[in-house]
Enzyme design. Sequence first.
Site: not given
Length: 322
Positions: A53, A56, A210
Amino acid sequence: MDNFLALTLSGTTPRVRQGKSAGFRWRWLGHGLLELTPDAPVDRALILSAGIHGNETAPVEMLDKLLSALYSGSLTLTWRVLVVLGNPQALAAGIRYCHSDMNRMFGGRWQSFAESDETRRARELELSLETFFSSGQARVRWHLDLHTAIRGSHHLRFGVLPQRDRPWEADFLAWLGAAGLEALVFHQAPGGTFTHFSSEHFGALSCTLELGKALPFGQNDLTQFSVTSQALSALLSGVETSTSSSPPLRYRVVSQITRHSDKFALYMDAQTLNFTAFAKGTLLAEEGDKRVTVTHDVEYVLFPNPAVACGLRAGLMLERLP
């Protein structure tokens, strides 16, 4: 190749595409694709990916610093590594994706999306992993896909592991804890993520990490992730990391909330954090006459997003494991 990130963001092809550095050889394989091979024989192969993405950016900056340490000789390389910056065009534009979410496309699922730069890139990355793993005899295969979340979280750093038919190896889970992950989420069904693809097709021990919240380049406080960066440095150089004194909490996915039409309503506001708890019977979402409620005593939400395209996941519901 100490300017890999700059080349990737500018879409520039380097004049020299392969060479030698401090104890390893490198090959530029294409935009956002770099292979590193130690001079000494090794039986371990690692995919290090970020930027699937494009908004990010913290993980991309982390990988850039790791590469600088390798090229300077301050960090020794003991794995064959494929470095992947997943979506170069979205990274350059500072947006999540240009057309469609690539992390729903892997495992051939790109064929069900309208053709775009992302579908072509997903196919290219699948082939790149095929070539990388088939060209070596690695006994150990890992894939660490680094991301940041759209929302804040009750766990600043956490990992999402793909569905896997075999038990997870203890040393892999222990490393994730040593890398500062506060929670691990275990999928129970196949999916279109990059990590599910590498796990299913190549038997890799794979995890989506994450790390904090999505921010533009230059606005990330990388000190928040120093423990993760240190663990990655130790991993690359073959140094054993100390086990976390407080192992990550474990969750498993119990259901998925999917948006099917414009009538869909998700009853979570923009301030709802990842891992927010909901009691049994709580109404989570509605779509026409369909109601989605909590069925366990307590469930925790992950990745709530009411704005996804129809047919895509608007959230995952989890239960805590003992």
